[in-house]
Design a protein around this motif. Structure first.
Motif, mmCIF file in Angstrom:
data_model
loop_
_atom_site.group_PDB
_atom_site.id
_atom_site.type_symbol
_atom_site.label_atom_id
_atom_site.label_comp_id
_atom_site.label_asym_id
_atom_site.label_seq_id
_atom_site.Cartn_x
_atom_site.Cartn_y
_atom_site.Cartn_z
ATOM 1 N N LEU A 234 0.835 -1.142 -0.070
ATOM 2 C CA LEU A 234 -0.059 0.108 -0.130
ATOM 3 C C LEU A 234 0.795 1.247 -0.075
ATOM 4 O O LEU A 234 0.655 2.217 -0.784
ATOM 5 C CB LEU A 234 -0.854 0.015 1.408
ATOM 6 N N ALA A 235 1.965 1.290 0.889
ATOM 7 C CA ALA A 235 2.663 2.616 0.833
ATOM 8 C C ALA A 235 3.259 2.842 -0.326
ATOM 9 O O ALA A 235 3.075 4.114 -0.818
ATOM 10 C CB ALA A 235 3.787 2.282 2.115
ATOM 11 N N GLY A 236 3.926 1.997 -1.072
ATOM 12 C CA GLY A 236 4.610 2.351 -2.228
ATOM 13 C C GLY A 236 3.660 2.540 -3.447
ATOM 14 O O GLY A 236 3.756 3.459 -4.436
ATOM 15 N N SER A 237 2.336 1.770 -3.539
ATOM 16 C CA SER A 237 1.576 2.017 -4.568
ATOM 17 C C SER A 237 0.594 3.232 -4.532
ATOM 18 O O SER A 237 0.469 4.066 -5.512
ATOM 19 C CB SER A 237 0.686 0.953 -4.715
ATOM 20 N N VAL A 238 0.351 3.649 -3.326
ATOM 21 C CA VAL A 238 -0.534 4.811 -3.229
ATOM 22 C C VAL A 238 0.492 5.956 -3.464
ATOM 23 O O VAL A 238 0.049 7.242 -4.065
ATOM 24 C CB VAL A 238 -1.147 4.906 -1.588
ATOM 25 N N LEU A 239 1.499 6.021 -2.902
ATOM 26 C CA LEU A 239 2.572 7.229 -3.287
ATOM 27 C C LEU A 239 2.719 7.343 -4.567
ATOM 28 O O LEU A 239 2.830 8.351 -5.185
ATOM 29 C CB LEU A 239 3.983 7.035 -2.611
ATOM 30 N N CYS A 240 3.042 6.218 -5.509
ATOM 31 C CA CYS A 240 3.201 6.393 -6.797
ATOM 32 C C CYS A 240 1.994 6.714 -7.491
ATOM 33 O O CYS A 240 1.826 7.862 -8.440
ATOM 34 C CB CYS A 240 3.562 4.893 -7.423
ATOM 35 N N ALA A 241 0.816 6.346 -7.194
ATOM 36 C CA ALA A 241 -0.364 6.831 -7.637
ATOM 37 C C ALA A 241 -0.717 8.374 -7.261
ATOM 38 O O ALA A 241 -1.161 9.104 -8.209
ATOM 39 C CB ALA A 241 -1.481 6.022 -7.217
ATOM 40 N N LEU A 242 -0.368 8.726 -6.226
ATOM 41 C CA LEU A 242 -0.530 10.212 -5.816
ATOM 42 C C LEU A 242 0.429 11.216 -6.878
ATOM 43 O O LEU A 242 0.010 12.077 -7.236
ATOM 44 C CB LEU A 242 -0.093 10.434 -4.207
ATOM 45 N N PHE A 243 1.488 10.558 -6.744
ATOM 46 C CA PHE A 243 2.496 11.527 -7.815
ATOM 47 C C PHE A 243 2.203 11.554 -9.105
ATOM 48 O O PHE A 243 2.134 12.604 -9.681
ATOM 49 C CB PHE A 243 3.983 10.680 -7.809
ATOM 50 N N ALA A 244 1.722 10.414 -9.752
ATOM 51 C CA ALA A 244 1.070 10.448 -11.031
ATOM 52 C C ALA A 244 -0.110 11.271 -11.122
ATOM 53 O O ALA A 244 -0.300 12.025 -12.206
ATOM 54 C CB ALA A 244 0.825 9.070 -11.708
#
Length: 345
Positions: A234-244
């Protein structure tokens, strides 16, 4: 002794006030950041991602319902920074406070876990905390514009959809990230920092390429989301989604890249479709991976315990007493309680 009693008596209210002030400050800061990527739909200013809703829901989940005054105060400060407060401000503040409170109550009722280690937690956050609860703020906010005459009735649905999607994206993208930063989701392992750096470099190259290119290459973001969900949950995927999503929002507000030559409504629809797909992919896929890993660990632990019992039985020794191993006194009757559920094969 009296001084000690007085201190203990006033400590909880003081902590609640300080927590509410901190939430208000975070809400206001998130609101100012969210306004940097605003769009105008049918003459009404909306934000494709409204981070304060995510801040409010995360604050309620982490600190409890006692911080709701901080949400109301933060909302009022955001409105006051844009226009002169009036009677309509009361409706906006109440609706923007009631929506996160409703999300919190619904999530608590379904036994939502802060670590989001189950698929049902991700689904509940999406459909209850996001899609469902944010209907309150969007309906009240757009309905207020229609009631005051600043918005035509025929323009209700486009503006309502943009408002609702912005509030929902704030919950789906910001709330899980704040839970991760608070330590509720978990931390990266040191041995994966090299992979995390490689993933970050890939995101810094592919995401701007996908967003800035006029050929509409937004689909290049989803392999990165899948990679981060598989490896960092969750931590990595949400951070990547938020950046995008943030980078895509800024390109959309300027009408460049994949959003070139589109009308305001088309920009909003395309942007929210991308943000919604990115958020759902990050949340649901990472929840599935986390749940599967937890199940695998439980099965492995059960197999190890069963193998230990079989070794003792094969050696003619009595199997170890789980109660004694856990530090509990043995049963004085010498009997052993039957398990509540049979061990599934």
């Amino acid at each position: 002794m009296a001084d000690v009693l007085v201190t203990r008596q006033f400590r909880p209210p003081t902590e609640a006030v300080l927590a509410s002030l901190a939430v208000a400050a975070c809400y206001y800061a998130a609101g100012r950041l969210g306004l940097l990527g605003r769009l105008v739909v049918e003459g009404v200013v909306v934000t494709p991602i409204w981070p304060p809703t995510g801040v409010a829901v995360a604050a309620l989940l982490l600190l409890g319902v006692r911080v709701w005054p901080g949400i109301a105060l933060g909302c009022f400060l955001v409105i006051a920074s844009l226009t002169t407060p009036g009677l309509t401000t009361v409706v906006t503040v109440v609706s923007n406070t009631a929506a996160p409170l409703c999300a919190f109550l619904l999530l608590r009722r379904v036994d939502f876990r802060l670590d989001m280690a189950r698929l049902r937690d991700g689904i509940c956050l999406v459909f209850l905390g996001g899609f469902g609860a944010m209907l309150i703020s969007s309906t009240a906010g757009v309905g207020l514009h229609v009631a005051t005459g600043s918005l035509e009735k025929s323009e209700f649905w486009p503006v309502w959809l943009a408002w609702w999607a912005g509030d929902t994206m704030g919950v789906l993208l910001v709330t899980p990230l704040l839970l991760a930063f608070a330590g509720a989701v978990g931390r990266f392992r040191m041995r994966r920092w090299v992979e995390a750096v490689c993933l970050g470099l890939a995101a810094l190259v592919l995401v701007p390429l996908a967003v800035v290119s006029p050929m509409s290459l937004l689909f290049l973001v989803f392999p990165l989301l899948i990679w981060t969900a598989l490896r960092f949950q969750l931590a990595g995927s949400v951070l990547c989604a938020l950046f995008a999503s943030v980078l895509t929002t800024f390109e959309a507000t300027s009408g460049r890249g994949a959003f070139l030559h589109l009308s305001d409504v088309e920009i909003m629809l395309k942007l929210q479709a991308f943000n919604g797909c990115a958020a759902l992919t990050a949340l649901l896929l990472s929840s599935v991976i986390t749940e599967q890993r937890a199940t695998r660990r439980s099965v492995r632990r059960a197999c190890e315990e069963l193998a230990e019992v079989l070794e003792h039985l094969a050696a003619g020794e009595p199997s170890p007493n789980p109660s004694a191993a856990a530090g509990h006194p043995p049963d004085p009757t010498g009997s052993r309680a039957a398990p509540s559920k049979p061990l599934s094969p």
